[in-house]
Write an enzyme that holds these catalytic residues in place. Structure first.
Site, PDB file in Angstrom:
ATOM      1  N   ASP A 193       0.810  -1.228   0.000  1.00 32.36           N
ATOM      2  CA  ASP A 193       0.000   0.000   0.000  1.00 32.36           C
ATOM      3  C   ASP A 193       0.839   1.272   0.000  1.00 32.36           C
ATOM      4  OD1 ASP A 193      -2.194  -1.706   0.157  1.00 32.36           O
ATOM      5  OD2 ASP A 193      -2.174  -1.681   2.341  1.00 32.36           O
TER       6      ASP A 193
ATOM      7  N   GLY B 275       1.467   2.949  -2.644  1.00 31.79           N
ATOM      8  CA  GLY B 275       1.023   3.827  -3.736  1.00 31.79           C
ATOM      9  C   GLY B 275       1.588   3.341  -5.069  1.00 31.79           C
ATOM     10  N   LYS B 276       1.778   2.017  -5.168  1.00 33.23           N
ATOM     11  CA  LYS B 276       2.336   1.436  -6.402  1.00 33.23           C
ATOM     12  C   LYS B 276       1.397   1.684  -7.580  1.00 33.23           C
ATOM     13  CE  LYS B 276       2.357  -2.521  -4.289  1.00 33.23           C
ATOM     14  NZ  LYS B 276       2.022  -2.073  -2.923  1.00 33.23           N
TER      15      LYS B 276
ATOM     16  N   GLY C  81      -4.594  -4.356  -3.685  1.00 32.54           N
ATOM     17  CA  GLY C  81      -5.595  -3.331  -3.968  1.00 32.54           C
ATOM     18  C   GLY C  81      -4.833  -2.098  -4.393  1.00 32.54           C
ATOM     19  N   HIS C  82      -4.815  -1.821  -5.690  1.00 30.07           N
ATOM     20  CA  HIS C  82      -4.029  -0.703  -6.227  1.00 30.07           C
ATOM     21  C   HIS C  82      -4.979   0.411  -6.659  1.00 30.07           C
ATOM     22  CE1 HIS C  82      -0.360  -3.505  -7.119  1.00 30.07           C
ATOM     23  NE2 HIS C  82      -0.754  -3.536  -5.870  1.00 30.07           N
TER      24      HIS C  82
ATOM     25  N   ARG D 285       2.583 -28.973  -6.463  1.00 30.72           N
ATOM     26  CA  ARG D 285       2.411 -29.468  -7.834  1.00 30.72           C
ATOM     27  C   ARG D 285       1.057 -30.135  -8.067  1.00 30.72           C
ATOM     28  NH1 ARG D 285       8.068 -32.246  -7.230  1.00 30.72           N
ATOM     29  NH2 ARG D 285       7.109 -32.399  -5.191  1.00 30.72           N
TER      30      ARG D 285
ATOM     31  N   GLN E 276       1.914  -6.091  -3.102  1.00 33.81           N
ATOM     32  CA  GLN E 276       2.424  -6.204  -1.733  1.00 33.81           C
ATOM     33  C   GLN E 276       3.717  -5.392  -1.563  1.00 33.81           C
ATOM     34  OE1 GLN E 276       1.312  -9.620  -3.198  1.00 33.81           O
ATOM     35  NE2 GLN E 276      -0.545  -8.555  -2.678  1.00 33.81           N
TER      36      GLN E 276
ATOM     37  N   LYS F 273      -8.575  -1.185   8.933  1.00 33.15           N
ATOM     38  CA  LYS F 273      -7.792  -0.023   9.321  1.00 33.15           C
ATOM     39  C   LYS F 273      -6.308  -0.405   9.258  1.00 33.15           C
ATOM     40  CE  LYS F 273      -7.868   3.351  13.005  1.00 33.15           C
ATOM     41  NZ  LYS F 273      -8.135   3.638  14.377  1.00 33.15           N
TER      42      LYS F 273
HETATM   43  P1  GDP Z   1      -0.831   0.276  -3.549  1.00 32.72           P
HETATM   44  O1  GDP Z   1      -1.410  -0.998  -3.061  1.00 32.72           O
HETATM   45  O2  GDP Z   1       0.634   0.359  -3.308  1.00 32.72           O
HETATM   46  O3  GDP Z   1      -1.180   0.577  -4.979  1.00 32.72           O
HETATM   47  O4  GDP Z   1      -1.488   1.435  -2.663  1.00 32.72           O
HETATM   48  P2  GDP Z   1      -3.040   1.557  -2.231  1.00 32.72           P
HETATM   49  O5  GDP Z   1      -3.830   2.000  -3.386  1.00 32.72           O
HETATM   50  O6  GDP Z   1      -3.488   0.341  -1.513  1.00 32.72           O
HETATM   51  O7  GDP Z   1      -2.927   2.674  -1.123  1.00 32.72           O
HETATM   52  C1  GDP Z   1      -2.428   3.928  -1.386  1.00 32.72           C
HETATM   53  C2  GDP Z   1      -3.516   4.956  -1.082  1.00 32.72           C
HETATM   54  O8  GDP Z   1      -2.940   6.234  -1.022  1.00 32.72           O
HETATM   55  C3  GDP Z   1      -4.590   5.035  -2.138  1.00 32.72           C
HETATM   56  O9  GDP Z   1      -5.788   5.427  -1.548  1.00 32.72           O
HETATM   57  C4  GDP Z   1      -4.058   6.131  -3.065  1.00 32.72           C
HETATM   58  O10 GDP Z   1      -5.094   6.787  -3.780  1.00 32.72           O
HETATM   59  C5  GDP Z   1      -3.452   7.056  -2.065  1.00 32.72           C
HETATM   60  N1  GDP Z   1      -2.295   7.821  -2.534  1.00 32.72           N
HETATM   61  C6  GDP Z   1      -1.298   7.466  -3.384  1.00 32.72           C
HETATM   62  N2  GDP Z   1      -0.363   8.425  -3.462  1.00 32.72           N
HETATM   63  C7  GDP Z   1      -0.771   9.416  -2.640  1.00 32.72           C
HETATM   64  C8  GDP Z   1      -0.207  10.666  -2.247  1.00 32.72           C
HETATM   65  O11 GDP Z   1       0.859  11.057  -2.659  1.00 32.72           O
HETATM   66  N3  GDP Z   1      -0.919  11.398  -1.343  1.00 32.72           N
HETATM   67  C9  GDP Z   1      -2.108  10.985  -0.825  1.00 32.72           C
HETATM   68  N4  GDP Z   1      -2.723  11.766   0.041  1.00 32.72           N
HETATM   69  N5  GDP Z   1      -2.650   9.812  -1.170  1.00 32.72           N
HETATM   70  C10 GDP Z   1      -1.983   9.038  -2.043  1.00 32.72           C
HETATM   71  P1  IMO Z   2      -0.935  -4.237  -2.182  1.00 27.67           P
HETATM   72  O1  IMO Z   2      -0.507  -4.794  -3.502  1.00 27.67           O
HETATM   73  C1  IMO Z   2      -0.973  -4.595   2.127  1.00 27.67           C
HETATM   74  C2  IMO Z   2      -0.973  -8.643   3.774  1.00 27.67           C
HETATM   75  C3  IMO Z   2      -2.213  -9.107   4.528  1.00 27.67           C
HETATM   76  C4  IMO Z   2      -1.576 -10.065   5.511  1.00 27.67           C
HETATM   77  C5  IMO Z   2      -0.477 -10.729   4.679  1.00 27.67           C
HETATM   78  C6  IMO Z   2      -0.877 -12.067   4.075  1.00 27.67           C
HETATM   79  O2  IMO Z   2      -2.232  -3.520  -2.237  1.00 27.67           O
HETATM   80  O3  IMO Z   2       0.159  -3.456  -1.557  1.00 27.67           O
HETATM   81  P2  IMO Z   2      -2.451 -12.767   2.058  1.00 27.67           P
HETATM   82  O4  IMO Z   2      -3.907 -12.488   1.817  1.00 27.67           O
HETATM   83  O5  IMO Z   2      -1.560 -12.240   1.008  1.00 27.67           O
HETATM   84  O6  IMO Z   2      -2.190 -14.193   2.365  1.00 27.67           O
HETATM   85  O7  IMO Z   2      -2.119 -11.949   3.411  1.00 27.67           O
HETATM   86  O8  IMO Z   2      -0.170  -9.812   3.662  1.00 27.67           O
HETATM   87  N1  IMO Z   2      -1.227  -8.149   2.404  1.00 27.67           N
HETATM   88  C7  IMO Z   2      -1.187  -6.866   2.055  1.00 27.67           C
HETATM   89  N2  IMO Z   2      -0.986  -5.751   2.817  1.00 27.67           N
HETATM   90  N3  IMO Z   2      -1.097  -4.489   0.807  1.00 27.67           N
HETATM   91  C8  IMO Z   2      -1.254  -5.594   0.041  1.00 27.67           C
HETATM   92  O9  IMO Z   2      -1.232  -5.545  -1.305  1.00 27.67           O
HETATM   93  C9  IMO Z   2      -1.349  -6.842   0.665  1.00 27.67           C
HETATM   94  N4  IMO Z   2      -1.532  -8.102   0.234  1.00 27.67           N
HETATM   95  C10 IMO Z   2      -1.436  -8.887   1.298  1.00 27.67           C
HETATM   96  O10 IMO Z   2      -2.850  -8.024   5.169  1.00 27.67           O
HETATM   97  O11 IMO Z   2      -0.947  -9.349   6.530  1.00 27.67           O
HETATM   98 MG    MG Z   3      -2.923  -1.663  -1.755  1.00 26.00          MG
END
Ligand code: GDP
Ligand code: IMO
Ligand code: MG
Length: 434
Positions: free
Chosen positions: A23, A25-26, A50-51, A153, A234, A314
């Site tokens: 999470d 911000g990939k 979740g991107h 496998r 991740q 959260k």
């Molecule tokens: P990912 O899994 O790495 O793609 O990141 P997520 O989408 O799960 O979480 C990143 C969150 O931060 C999302 O709600 C984005 O819209 C938000 N986000 C990304 N870059 C920025 C930033 O520079 N500032 C703020 N305020 N939010 C950001």
């Molecule tokens: P993105 O790509 C944040 C965490 C889960 C748990 C552990 C194992 O959005 O950054 P799993 O369901 O993979 O077996 O869970 O990894 N986890 C993540 N945390 N961002 C993710 O993906 C995650 N994908 C899995 O919360 O701790």
């Molecule tokens: Mg995410």
């Protein structure tokens, strides 16, 4: 004999990885860069990811389809290393089409990718419940159980959808052992083979046109001179080999995984961009040395809207951890950093960064990946002056407040890797490129 000139490999592939606990911000960065690349590839994980992508006043969360899909000239590939839940995939394809984007002809799914079956999701949640306090806190998307079958496998792959006889055989075989587990260990109803077979025959009809030998496809495209962006899911600290085991996911989000999960050889990879959130978050259980349990932690979560994009949970929050980051940058060979969510720190009068840990009265500088040890460290902080000003409108480095620039310079010095992007908001355009 005349010696042949040594041919230097070109490096048209760039890897984007999460350097922390996911999470970072990939999704935003991949979307931002996608118009500069021909192909975007997901290489591991599944719908646990979740991107989030924010553009044209829309906020879209992608779980499986690469974050390049909203750039019409960009081709998207789901690589062999991904575990695919057909239900999640079809739902996502529909969602993207509803937004007016063509998916057919632009999305290729590896025939070697493994499928997540309904029993994987069920076993994921049953196992977690049975673990009680010891649970990982998975996303419940069936990731672990699907990778277990892959490495044992026994897994069912996308290619198996093309041959109903093979699918039937594999499904029967798998269900025999899964049903024993469901009935005898978890006291649940058994799953009926025929019902599941009918369901998967339906998926097959829809998924068929997307199925491709993506290893071959990608290598052909690379030979033709196309550029590829490899989108990690991740983060390094959730990597099954390099993360905080056992509180990890079941794949390799690290840059090495980009090659095994796509079939692209390492000598095609040039840049490795490490996405670093300006503070730290973690969802699920496991050690988190800089976690804050006070008002500051609450404020980071509140201002940063730190709720899981997949599960809505959260996120735990804390200050940036440079010990963990130094490790992560090394393991991934990060060549440049994309710093995200800097704007979230805009209202803090001081900003802290963990520069080392204390362990049993000793200061340590190396990241212990062993969970027991990591759980016992306490962070040593350095404090920087906050900037107490908005950077949301900054589009160049010089637009940023001097103290915010100072924070970036401090990170570069400590991490010895250049920061080439600073994200100052969730929107595509809210990005400073240096
Ligand atoms: P990912 O899994 O790495 O793609 O990141 P997520 O989408 O799960 O979480 C990143 C969150 O931060 C999302 O709600 C984005 O819209 C938000 N986000 C990304 N870059 C920025 C930033 O520079 N500032 C703020 N305020 N939010 C950001
Ligand atoms: P993105 O790509 C944040 C965490 C889960 C748990 C552990 C194992 O959005 O950054 P799993 O369901 O993979 O077996 O869970 O990894 N986890 C993540 N945390 N961002 C993710 O993906 C995650 N994908 C899995 O919360 O701790
Ligand atoms: Mg995410």
């Amino acid at each position: 004999m005349e010696s042949k000139p040594f041919s230097t490999p070109t490096r048209p592939a760039t890897v984007i990885i999460g350097t922390q606990f996911g999470d970072e911000g990939k999704g935003k960065l991949v979307d931002y860069l996608s118009d500069k690349y021909d192909i975007v590839v997901r290489y591991q994980g599944g719908a646990n990811a979740g991107h989030t992508i924010c553009f044209d006043n829309k906020s879209v969360v992608l779980h499986l389809i690469p974050s390049g899909i909203f750039h019409k000239d960009c081709v998207c590939v789901i690589g062999n290393g991904v575990v695919i839940d057909p239900v999640a995939l079809l739902d996502e394809i529909r969602k993207i089409e509803e937004l007016g984007y063509e998916v057919k002809g632009r999305l290729f799914i590896s025939h070697n990718a493994h499928l997540i079956m309904p029993y994987h999701k069920l076993l994921d949640s049953l196992h977690e419940t049975a673990q009680g306090d010891q649970k990982i806190g998975t996303t419940g998307r069936g990731i672990g159980p699907s990778y277990e079958d892959k490495f044992a496998r026994k897994g069912i792959r996308v290619v198996d959808l093309l041959n109903m006889k093979v699918l039937q055989e594999k499904l029967r075989e798998n269900l025999e052992s899964k049903n024993k587990l469901l009935k005898n260990i978890y006291e649940r109803d058994e799953i009926d083979v025929e019902t599941m077979l009918r369901e998967y025959a339906e998926f097959d009809k829809i998924i068929d046109p997307y199925i491709t030998n993506t290893q071959l496809y990608l290598n052909q495209k690379l030979k033709e001179g196309k550029t590829v962006l490899l989108e990690g899911a991740q983060g390094c600290l959730l990597d099954v080999d390099h993360g905080t085991y056992p509180y990890v996911t079941s794949s390799n989000p690290t840059s090495g995984g980009a090659c095994t999960g796509s079939g692209i050889a390492p000598n095609y990879v040039g840049k490795v961009i490490g996405v670093v959130k300006a503070y730290m978050t973690r969802v699920g259980n496991g050690a988190f040395p800089t976690e804050l349990f006070d008002e500051t932690g609450e404020a980071l979560g509140r201002i940063g809207h730190e709720f899981g994009a997949t599960t809505g949970r959260k996120r735990r929050c804390g200050w940036i951890d440079l010990v963990a980051l130094r490790y992560s940058l090394a393991v991934n060979g990060v060549t440049e950093i994309a710093l995200t969510k800097l704007d979230v720190l805009d209202t803090f009068d001081e900003v802290k960064a963990c520069i080392s840990y204390m362990l049993d009265g000793r200061e340590i500088h190396d990241f212990p990946t062993d969970h027991q040890t990591l759980s016992r460290v306490t962070p040593v902080y350095t404090t920087l002056k906050g900037w107490m000003a908005s950077n949301a409108n900054a589009r160049s480095f010089s637009d940023m407040h001097p103290e915010a620039q100072n924070y970036v310079a401090f990170l570069e010095r400590e991490l010895a890797v250049p920061v080439t992007f600073v994200s100052v908001g969730p929107g595509r355009e809210e990005t400073v490129f240096r």
